[in-house]
Motif scaffolding. Structure first.
Motif, PDB file in Angstrom:
ATOM      1  N   ALA A 187       0.717  -1.246   0.028  1.00  0.00           N
ATOM      2  CA  ALA A 187       0.018  -0.072  -0.029  1.00  0.00           C
ATOM      3  C   ALA A 187       0.852   1.170   0.034  1.00  0.00           C
ATOM      4  CB  ALA A 187      -0.971   0.116   1.226  1.00  0.00           C
ATOM      5  N   ALA A 188       1.890   1.377   0.844  1.00  0.00           N
ATOM      6  CA  ALA A 188       2.734   2.390   0.601  1.00  0.00           C
ATOM      7  C   ALA A 188       3.502   3.000  -0.650  1.00  0.00           C
ATOM      8  CB  ALA A 188       3.907   2.214   1.861  1.00  0.00           C
ATOM      9  N   GLU A 189       3.783   1.619  -1.450  1.00  0.00           N
ATOM     10  CA  GLU A 189       4.397   2.094  -2.517  1.00  0.00           C
ATOM     11  C   GLU A 189       3.148   2.017  -3.666  1.00  0.00           C
ATOM     12  OE1 GLU A 189       5.149  -0.609  -1.103  1.00  0.00           O
ATOM     13  OE2 GLU A 189       7.266  -0.004  -0.135  1.00  0.00           O
ATOM     14  N   LEU A 190       2.143   1.658  -3.360  1.00  0.00           N
ATOM     15  CA  LEU A 190       0.816   1.536  -4.443  1.00  0.00           C
ATOM     16  C   LEU A 190       1.385   0.856  -5.699  1.00  0.00           C
ATOM     17  CD1 LEU A 190      -2.019   2.000  -4.618  1.00  0.00           C
ATOM     18  CD2 LEU A 190      -1.321   4.151  -5.908  1.00  0.00           C
ATOM     19  N   THR A 191       2.046  -0.590  -5.674  1.00  0.00           N
ATOM     20  CA  THR A 191       2.376  -1.309  -6.657  1.00  0.00           C
ATOM     21  C   THR A 191       1.547  -2.639  -6.643  1.00  0.00           C
ATOM     22  OG1 THR A 191       4.314  -2.008  -5.746  1.00  0.00           O
ATOM     23  CG2 THR A 191       4.742  -0.256  -6.811  1.00  0.00           C
ATOM     24  N   LEU A 192       1.670  -3.165  -8.119  1.00  0.00           N
ATOM     25  CA  LEU A 192       1.286  -4.781  -8.044  1.00  0.00           C
ATOM     26  C   LEU A 192       2.250  -5.783  -7.354  1.00  0.00           C
ATOM     27  CD1 LEU A 192      -0.617  -4.545 -11.611  1.00  0.00           C
ATOM     28  CD2 LEU A 192      -1.650  -4.614  -9.378  1.00  0.00           C
ATOM     29  N   PRO A 193       1.599  -6.476  -6.588  1.00  0.00           N
ATOM     30  CA  PRO A 193       2.470  -7.603  -6.352  1.00  0.00           C
ATOM     31  C   PRO A 193       3.380  -8.597  -7.284  1.00  0.00           C
ATOM     32  CG  PRO A 193       0.325  -8.408  -5.931  1.00  0.00           C
ATOM     33  CD  PRO A 193       0.130  -6.831  -6.483  1.00  0.00           C
ATOM     34  N   LYS A 194       4.618  -9.045  -7.171  1.00  0.00           N
ATOM     35  CA  LYS A 194       5.137  -9.733  -8.057  1.00  0.00           C
ATOM     36  C   LYS A 194       5.175 -10.965  -8.011  1.00  0.00           C
ATOM     37  CE  LYS A 194       8.861  -6.148  -8.929  1.00  0.00           C
ATOM     38  NZ  LYS A 194      10.074  -5.673  -9.153  1.00  0.00           N
ATOM     39  N   HIS A 195       4.980 -11.961  -8.981  1.00  0.00           N
ATOM     40  CA  HIS A 195       4.880 -13.384  -8.861  1.00  0.00           C
ATOM     41  C   HIS A 195       6.179 -14.099  -9.245  1.00  0.00           C
ATOM     42  CE1 HIS A 195       0.905 -11.546  -9.962  1.00  0.00           C
ATOM     43  NE2 HIS A 195       0.708 -12.452  -8.937  1.00  0.00           N
ATOM     44  N   ASN A 196       7.204 -13.617  -9.002  1.00  0.00           N
ATOM     45  CA  ASN A 196       8.594 -14.379  -9.340  1.00  0.00           C
ATOM     46  C   ASN A 196       8.766 -15.646  -8.699  1.00  0.00           C
ATOM     47  OD1 ASN A 196       9.250 -12.367 -11.138  1.00  0.00           O
ATOM     48  ND2 ASN A 196      10.606 -11.264  -9.493  1.00  0.00           N
ATOM     49  N   PRO A 197       8.327 -15.817  -7.124  1.00  0.00           N
ATOM     50  CA  PRO A 197       8.194 -17.187  -6.560  1.00  0.00           C
ATOM     51  C   PRO A 197       7.478 -18.063  -7.365  1.00  0.00           C
ATOM     52  CG  PRO A 197       8.069 -15.593  -5.100  1.00  0.00           C
ATOM     53  CD  PRO A 197       7.844 -14.677  -6.208  1.00  0.00           C
ATOM     54  N   LEU A 198       6.184 -17.815  -7.841  1.00  0.00           N
ATOM     55  CA  LEU A 198       5.254 -18.527  -8.556  1.00  0.00           C
ATOM     56  C   LEU A 198       6.097 -19.155  -9.779  1.00  0.00           C
ATOM     57  CD1 LEU A 198       1.839 -16.799  -7.998  1.00  0.00           C
ATOM     58  CD2 LEU A 198       2.771 -18.745  -6.501  1.00  0.00           C
ATOM     59  N   HIS A 199       6.564 -18.060 -10.565  1.00  0.00           N
ATOM     60  CA  HIS A 199       7.182 -18.480 -11.836  1.00  0.00           C
ATOM     61  C   HIS A 199       8.331 -19.398 -11.680  1.00  0.00           C
ATOM     62  CE1 HIS A 199       5.566 -14.471 -13.571  1.00  0.00           C
ATOM     63  NE2 HIS A 199       4.538 -15.464 -13.298  1.00  0.00           N
ATOM     64  N   ARG A 200       9.183 -19.403 -10.581  1.00  0.00           N
ATOM     65  CA  ARG A 200      10.369 -20.053 -10.233  1.00  0.00           C
ATOM     66  C   ARG A 200       9.778 -21.516  -9.955  1.00  0.00           C
ATOM     67  NH1 ARG A 200      12.541 -15.680  -7.562  1.00  0.00           N
ATOM     68  NH2 ARG A 200      11.783 -16.610  -5.497  1.00  0.00           N
ATOM     69  N   ASP A 201       8.618 -21.598  -9.136  1.00  0.00           N
ATOM     70  CA  ASP A 201       8.005 -23.006  -8.941  1.00  0.00           C
ATOM     71  C   ASP A 201       7.656 -23.825 -10.292  1.00  0.00           C
ATOM     72  OD1 ASP A 201       8.811 -22.439  -6.319  1.00  0.00           O
ATOM     73  OD2 ASP A 201       6.437 -22.000  -5.833  1.00  0.00           O
ATOM     74  N   LEU A 202       6.995 -22.878 -11.106  1.00  0.00           N
ATOM     75  CA  LEU A 202       6.580 -23.442 -12.498  1.00  0.00           C
ATOM     76  C   LEU A 202       7.931 -23.947 -13.330  1.00  0.00           C
ATOM     77  CD1 LEU A 202       3.290 -21.474 -13.089  1.00  0.00           C
ATOM     78  CD2 LEU A 202       3.528 -23.803 -12.107  1.00  0.00           C
ATOM     79  N   LEU A 203       8.863 -23.034 -13.343  1.00  0.00           N
ATOM     80  CA  LEU A 203       9.981 -23.651 -14.270  1.00  0.00           C
ATOM     81  C   LEU A 203      10.410 -25.012 -14.043  1.00  0.00           C
ATOM     82  CD1 LEU A 203      11.907 -20.099 -14.540  1.00  0.00           C
ATOM     83  CD2 LEU A 203      10.469 -21.030 -16.251  1.00  0.00           C
ATOM     84  N   ARG A 204      10.222 -25.420 -12.767  1.00  0.00           N
ATOM     85  CA  ARG A 204      10.672 -26.660 -12.641  1.00  0.00           C
ATOM     86  C   ARG A 204      10.180 -27.697 -13.359  1.00  0.00           C
ATOM     87  NH1 ARG A 204      10.463 -27.521  -6.267  1.00  0.00           N
ATOM     88  NH2 ARG A 204       8.209 -26.848  -6.791  1.00  0.00           N
ATOM     89  N   TYR A 205       9.216 -27.439 -13.906  1.00  0.00           N
ATOM     90  CA  TYR A 205       8.268 -28.364 -14.611  1.00  0.00           C
ATOM     91  C   TYR A 205       8.275 -28.060 -16.187  1.00  0.00           C
ATOM     92  CZ  TYR A 205       6.117 -29.187  -9.845  1.00  0.00           C
ATOM     93  OH  TYR A 205       5.818 -29.403  -8.562  1.00  0.00           O
ATOM     94  N   ALA A 206       8.888 -27.327 -16.770  1.00  0.00           N
ATOM     95  CA  ALA A 206       9.024 -26.952 -17.965  1.00  0.00           C
ATOM     96  C   ALA A 206       9.443 -28.246 -18.778  1.00  0.00           C
ATOM     97  CB  ALA A 206      10.199 -25.870 -18.194  1.00  0.00           C
ATOM     98  N   LYS A 207      10.458 -29.009 -18.330  1.00  0.00           N
ATOM     99  CA  LYS A 207      10.716 -30.030 -19.218  1.00  0.00           C
ATOM    100  C   LYS A 207       9.496 -31.325 -19.209  1.00  0.00           C
ATOM    101  CE  LYS A 207      15.694 -29.969 -19.025  1.00  0.00           C
ATOM    102  NZ  LYS A 207      17.213 -30.696 -18.730  1.00  0.00           N
ATOM    103  N   LEU A 208       9.008 -31.311 -17.965  1.00  0.00           N
ATOM    104  CA  LEU A 208       7.733 -32.094 -18.295  1.00  0.00           C
ATOM    105  C   LEU A 208       6.481 -31.787 -18.853  1.00  0.00           C
ATOM    106  CD1 LEU A 208       7.752 -33.001 -14.148  1.00  0.00           C
ATOM    107  CD2 LEU A 208       8.482 -34.436 -16.262  1.00  0.00           C
ATOM    108  N   MET A 209       6.484 -30.532 -18.937  1.00  0.00           N
ATOM    109  CA  MET A 209       5.438 -29.958 -19.884  1.00  0.00           C
ATOM    110  C   MET A 209       5.644 -30.318 -21.183  1.00  0.00           C
ATOM    111  SD  MET A 209       2.715 -28.617 -18.210  1.00  0.00           S
ATOM    112  CE  MET A 209       1.938 -27.518 -19.383  1.00  0.00           C
TER     113      MET A 209
END
Length: 470
Positions: A370-392
């Motif tokens: 709220a102080a910066e008024l910015t959208l939250p970043k999803h880098n942790p979610l993307h890192r979790d999904l990158l592990r499944y790239a070869k399986l995808m």
């Protein structure tokens, strides 16, 4: 015929250590212009070989040459055509039938009789004599008489002989002693007859005196003939044993050839089996990873990736012609298909749960920024999904429908997450814009421009919309 026989013996057969025992002047049936001679011969060395030789007079000179030779043991039949009438035609059956026409019936009969005697004497082979008079065929060959088959024919061979030098000198001396030999031939003949009678008497007395030696000699000859028969019997038995050994060696050779073919086939079969084992065998570790592997831990994910790649290689292996008809190959491919389907379902379910969890993630809300008024970043979610790239990627190559359904699920839940965050962003922006100064609104516009990459007009429109809401 005697002169021809003598010439043939001297020029053709003596250099080859052979004796001429019978001869007939013949031509082929239907070709009476081309005459030749059929000769019955025996070798002078042991073992005796009896042959029938075709001799022809050379067209370029007054000499004879051998044209063809047959072994008497190869003769199977003699056909004299007619036993009751005079007929010069006769057939000899060797590897094929040879049809001949003799110059006279007497020569034909003499030649057939000679062949019969030679067969009885040396071969004792069963030869069929067809249309031959029984008078020509003797019942047996005498063994103790002086006129044997070979001996009688050898005497016939010696009917014509040239005088030696000593004989010529003796005749000249006798004619000189008898001066009236030329003028009174009868007196010379009578004197020769008297002297011949004296010599015959002396010879008879000498023979009678040596009767004991003659009997001993005949006995020795009989024993020699008996020994020859014994040796021939042994040779026949040895020949039979050699034939048996030859047959056994042929069987061994055939067996060795079959063994070699079997070894070659076994080697090829082993190569095919090794190919199938190397390229269509999935280890138990890979199977366990596909069925039970942990898709939430990095180590488990890596094991599943390795197992899925190995499974894909086994499925896509290029089989050789005929492999697809093997029951084991069919069962193995069914196993691979089953493992692929089970792992694809398990992977799809796990990723569905991950997408649902990330779509409902409340760990990063707008109130924290709220102080910066910015959208939250999803880098942790993307890192979790990158592990499944070869399986995808594996799922995309193997189960296209599951991959597309999973993609739609990801887009659906991620779009919900972004909609919720943007909605919260504008809610917070509305609250902050209420009762703020113009300078604060300018700073807020810059924040929107940097956050979303909007233009200045778009930012103003959003500010107006937020103010209207407030």
């Amino acid at each position: 015929m005697t002169a021809i026989k003598h010439a043939l013996q001297r020029d053709i057969f003596t250099p080859n250590d052979e004796r001429l025992l019978g001869i007939v002047n013949v031509c082929k049936a239907g070709k009476k212009k081309k005459n030749c001679f059929l000769c019955a011969t025996v070798t002078t060395e042991r073992p005796v070989q009896v042959k029938v030789v075709k001799v022809k007079k050379s067209d370029k000179g007054d000499f004879y040459k051998r044209q063809q030779t047959w072994e008497l043991r190869d003769l199977t039949e003699v056909d004299a055509k007619d036993a009751s009438k005079e007929n010069p035609e006769f057939d000899l059956y060797f590897e094929k039938v040879y049809r001949w026409v003799a110059s006279s019936t007497a020569e034909k009969n003499s030649f057939i009789s000679c062949i019969w005697k030679l067969n009885q004497r040396y071969l004792r082979k069963k030869v069929e004599f067809v249309n031959v008079s029984s008078q020509l065929l003797e019942e047996s060959v005498p063994s103790g008489e002086s006129q044997s088959v070979a001996g009688g024919d050898e005497d016939a061979l010696d009917e014509y002989q040239e005088l030696s030098t000593r004989e010529e000198q003796d005749i000249e001396s006798m004619m000189e002693t008898c001066e009236y030999a030329i003028s009174n031939a009868e007196a010379f003949t009578e004197q020769l007859s008297r002297e011949l009678q004296v010599l015959d008497g002396a010879n008879i007395q000498s023979i009678m005196a040596s009767e004991k030696q003659v009997n001993i000699l005949m006995q020795l000859l009989d024993e020699a003939l008996a020994e020859v028969d014994t040796i021939e019997g042994k040779l026949s038995s040895y020949e039979e044993m050699l034939q048996s050994v030859k047959d056994q060696m042929d069987q061994i050779s055939q067996s060795n050839r079959l063994i070699q073919i079997s070894n070659t086939n076994n080697g090829k079969l082993l190569d095919e089996i090794q190919f199938l084992v190397n390229y269509m065998d999935l280890s138990k570790g890979h199977i366990r990873a596909l069925l039970e592997g942990d898709l939430s831990s990095p180590k488990g994910i890596e094991a599943c990736i390795n197992a899925s790649e190995a499974l894909l290689q086994c499925i896509n292996v290029a089989l050789r012609p005929g492999h697809d008809k093997l029951t084991a190959v069919k069962q193995q491919r069914e196993l691979f298909s089953e493992l692929r389907d089970k792992f694809a379902r398990r992977l799809t379910n796990h990723l569905n749960n991950v997408f649902i969890h990330q779509g409902h993630d409340q760990s990063s809300t707008l109130s924290q920024h709220a102080a910066e008024l910015t959208l939250p970043k999803h880098n942790p979610l993307h890192r979790d999904l990158l592990r499944y790239a070869k399986l995808m990627e594996w799922l995309k190559n193997t189960q296209r429908e599951m991959y597309e359904g999973l993609s739609r699920t990801y887009v659906d839940y991620m779009s919900r997450l972004y909609e919720r965050e943007i909605k919260e962003f504008f809610e917070v922006a509305k609250i902050k814009m209420a009762g703020t100064t113009k300078e604060a609104k300018g700073k807020f516009g810059k924040t929107l421009s940097m956050t979303f990459g909007w233009s200045f007009s778009t930012v103003n429109s959003c500010l107006c919309f937020i103010v209207a809401l407030s």
